[in-house]
Design a protein around this motif. Structure first.
Motif, PDB file in Angstrom:
ATOM      1  N   UNK A 112      -5.793  40.989  24.758  1.00 34.81           N
ATOM      2  CA  UNK A 112      -5.054  39.777  24.404  1.00 34.81           C
ATOM      3  C   UNK A 112      -3.805  39.641  25.264  1.00 34.81           C
ATOM      4  N   UNK A 113      -3.655  38.484  25.909  1.00 35.17           N
ATOM      5  CA  UNK A 113      -2.507  38.248  26.778  1.00 35.17           C
ATOM      6  C   UNK A 113      -1.645  37.083  26.293  1.00 35.17           C
ATOM      7  N   UNK A 114      -1.649  36.871  24.956  1.00 33.29           N
ATOM      8  CA  UNK A 114      -0.824  35.817  24.361  1.00 33.29           C
ATOM      9  C   UNK A 114       0.648  36.003  24.713  1.00 33.29           C
ATOM     10  N   UNK A 115       1.119  37.242  24.719  1.00 34.67           N
ATOM     11  CA  UNK A 115       2.539  37.508  24.963  1.00 34.67           C
ATOM     12  C   UNK A 115       2.899  37.463  26.434  1.00 34.67           C
ATOM     13  N   UNK A 116       1.911  37.444  27.318  1.00 33.01           N
ATOM     14  CA  UNK A 116       2.200  37.390  28.750  1.00 33.01           C
ATOM     15  C   UNK A 116       1.723  36.070  29.353  1.00 33.01           C
ATOM     16  N   UNK A 117       0.427  35.899  29.552  1.00 26.12           N
ATOM     17  CA  UNK A 117      -0.068  34.648  30.126  1.00 26.12           C
ATOM     18  C   UNK A 117       0.160  33.485  29.160  1.00 26.12           C
ATOM     19  N   UNK A 118      -0.039  33.747  27.860  1.00 30.62           N
ATOM     20  CA  UNK A 118       0.164  32.696  26.872  1.00 30.62           C
ATOM     21  C   UNK A 118       1.577  32.180  26.870  1.00 30.62           C
ATOM     22  N   UNK A 119       2.548  33.092  27.020  1.00 29.89           N
ATOM     23  CA  UNK A 119       3.949  32.676  26.986  1.00 29.89           C
ATOM     24  C   UNK A 119       4.334  31.896  28.233  1.00 29.89           C
ATOM     25  N   UNK A 120       3.512  31.983  29.290  1.00 26.16           N
ATOM     26  CA  UNK A 120       3.788  31.201  30.493  1.00 26.16           C
ATOM     27  C   UNK A 120       3.420  29.731  30.310  1.00 26.16           C
TER      28      UNK A 120
END
Length: 507
Positions: A12-20
């Motif tokens: 899950x990359x919600x905190x990285x790609x998602x936050x972009x």
């Protein structure tokens, strides 16, 4: 490695790609809460950020790494030694950690972005992965813009990374260019040419609306890690939506025959938590979790559902954790009851924070009869996860009407500990409030978006307001909740101003 050949790893990359995703910025407390919710959801790997990109991202990765006990915590880094060292430092307290390296491999990116030759990319890959392996045993390597890369060169880069020690090879459709059949062919082509022990991962963007379809096609072709975000948030049109991918695997299990570790009853709570944190309502027509996903208006559909829900529902609301709200608290509720309920909802708060929520619950209970889970969640976000207040609302009175003088807002703010008062006319009551706040704090941001949502049903529902403002090239979202929608609007506007102030401090 997966527990079996059919086990899909959820990264899950919600905190990285998602936050972009524009407007999806989270503060540190919000990131930690979302990471805990992702752990409850059962994701295998949480990409907590890009540690080398900023002091704020480093702190977020380091804090999440300390908090999370079950999932692996990952940090993104370029094939640059300094990036790798910074990420390894941020992850040093993680129970399980991963370094996620990437370099572009498409002709377009190599020539115009990296200004490197193919041989230089191969050399950088080898050196960076070897260094990363000396810092962390779990190393993932990504070929950025893989779907537009030459297949044979992509294979050569992947083989180089695997030989250097990478255990996962990620094939991103970075710009959402791929089509399902051709993406599956690319994955099969790679799988036939790399060591069998190496896991193939995919990271699909949704520019053409195919992120979930491409991910499913890749899994059918042999990929065993899927990179996803809650709600499908991410750069541009977003990423593969976790909830859509998982429910496709669940509903069509006889077709895919793939296993995963996601607790599907935590899907809706996770999407709802993210929605509240970033201030974006869940679209009503959003697959799986939208308000219309289990709604039936046509008479013939209603008759079928009443006879047997399976006639028009391929999954149940309960399977994703969606159920009717339950009244749980009131003005006589005690601290232990609130703590227990919050823990059931995935919140881990200290005594001081519980005291804040208890006071807010009792204050809200004086204004509305019934307090629901959604109300409690809104209070947590309002009282605990907001940024420290540079600007704080003390009092607000608004006079409005249908003639004579225009609407007027009279307000008292606390600015860096000092009380300031102001009165302001406006075209409408909200305009008067926003103009008054802007004049009092001495700022003039542009209001880009204003949205109102009722958190629960009933005329006494908490109103939730989301605003997006921008100033000097910086944009941020603010949110506020209150039974009085004008008061909620003022809180949302001040929340956004506090976020802008924090962004200026970190520059």
């Amino acid at each position: 490695m997966p527990e079996s050949a059919n086990r899909v790893i959820l990264f899950d990359t919600t905190l990285r790609d998602g936050e972009q995703s524009p407007g999806a910025t989270m503060n540190l407390r919000e990131k930690v809460h979302m990471a805990r919710q992702l752990e409850l959801l059962g994701v295998d790997i949480i990409e907590a950020g890009f540690a080398a990109s900023s002091a704020g991202d480093f702190e977020a990765v380091a804090t999440v790494a300390k908090e999370i006990r079950e999932a692996t915590v990952a940090s993104l880094c370029r094939t640059v030694i300094e990036d790798i060292d910074k990420a390894a430092e941020a992850l040093r307290h993680a129970k399980k950690s991963r370094l996620h390296l990437f370099i572009a491999t498409s002709p377009l990116h190599m020539e115009f972005k990296l200004k490197l030759s193919p041989d230089e990319v191969l050399k950088a890959t080898d050196q960076a992965v070897r260094h990363a392996v000396s810092c962390c045993t779990d190393v993932e390597f990504s070929c950025e813009d893989a779907s537009r890369s030459d297949p044979d060169f992509m294979v050569e880069v992947c083989r180089t990374a695997a030989a250097a020690g990478a255990v996962t090879l990620n094939i991103p459709d970075t710009v959402g260019y791929a089509q399902p059949d051709e993406f599956a062919e690319r994955i099969a082509y790679l799988k036939a040419r790399i060591p069998a022990k190496v896991i193939i991962s995919v990271h699909c963007h949704n520019d053409l609306g195919l992120a979930v379809a491409n991910t499913l096609a890749a899994l059918r072709a042999g990929a065993r890690q899927a990179e996803v975000t809650v709600g499908g948030i991410g750069e541009r049109a977003g990423n593969c939506a976790l909830e859509e991918l998982i429910m496709a695997l669940a509903v069509r299990n006889p077709y895919y025959r793939l296993e995963h570790g996601i607790h599907t009853q935590q899907i809706f709570p996770s999407v709802r938590a993210l929605s509240r944190i970033i201030g974006r309502p869940i679209p009503v027509n959003k697959p799986v979790v939208g308000a219309n996903a289990f709604a039936h208006e046509a008479g013939i559909h209603q008759a079928g559902v009443l006879a047997n829900p399976a006639t028009y529902e391929i999954m149940t609301p309960e399977s994703i954790g969606l159920s009717s709200s339950h009244i749980v608290l009131g003005k006589h509720s005690g601290k232990n009851a609130i703590r227990s309920k919050l823990e059931d909802m995935g919140y881990s708060l200290d005594n001081a924070q519980i005291d804040l929520i208890l006071a807010a619950v009792k204050e809200l209970a004086d204004k509305k009869k019934d307090i629901f889970d959604e109300d409690l969640e809104a209070l947590v976000l309002e009282e605990v996860y907001r940024l420290p207040d540079k600007y704080r609302l003390l009092h607000l009175t608004v006079q409005s009407g249908d003639g004579g003088l225009p609407p007027c807002a009279m307000l008292a703010l606390e600015i860096d500990g000092a009380r300031r008062e102001h009165a302001q006319f406006g075209v409408g009551p909200i305009d008067a409030v926003f103009r008054g706040i802007a004049a009092t704090v001495g700022r003039s941001p542009k209001l880009e978006q204003y949205a109102v949502n009722a958190i629960t049903g009933g005329t006494d529902a908490l109103g939730e307001v989301t605003v997006r403002i921008s100033e000097n090239g910086k944009s941020t979202v603010g949110r506020g909740s209150h039974p009085d929608i004008i008061n909620a609007s003022a809180r949302a506007y001040l929340n956004a101003l506090n976020r802008l102030a924090k962004m200026r401090e970190e520059m």
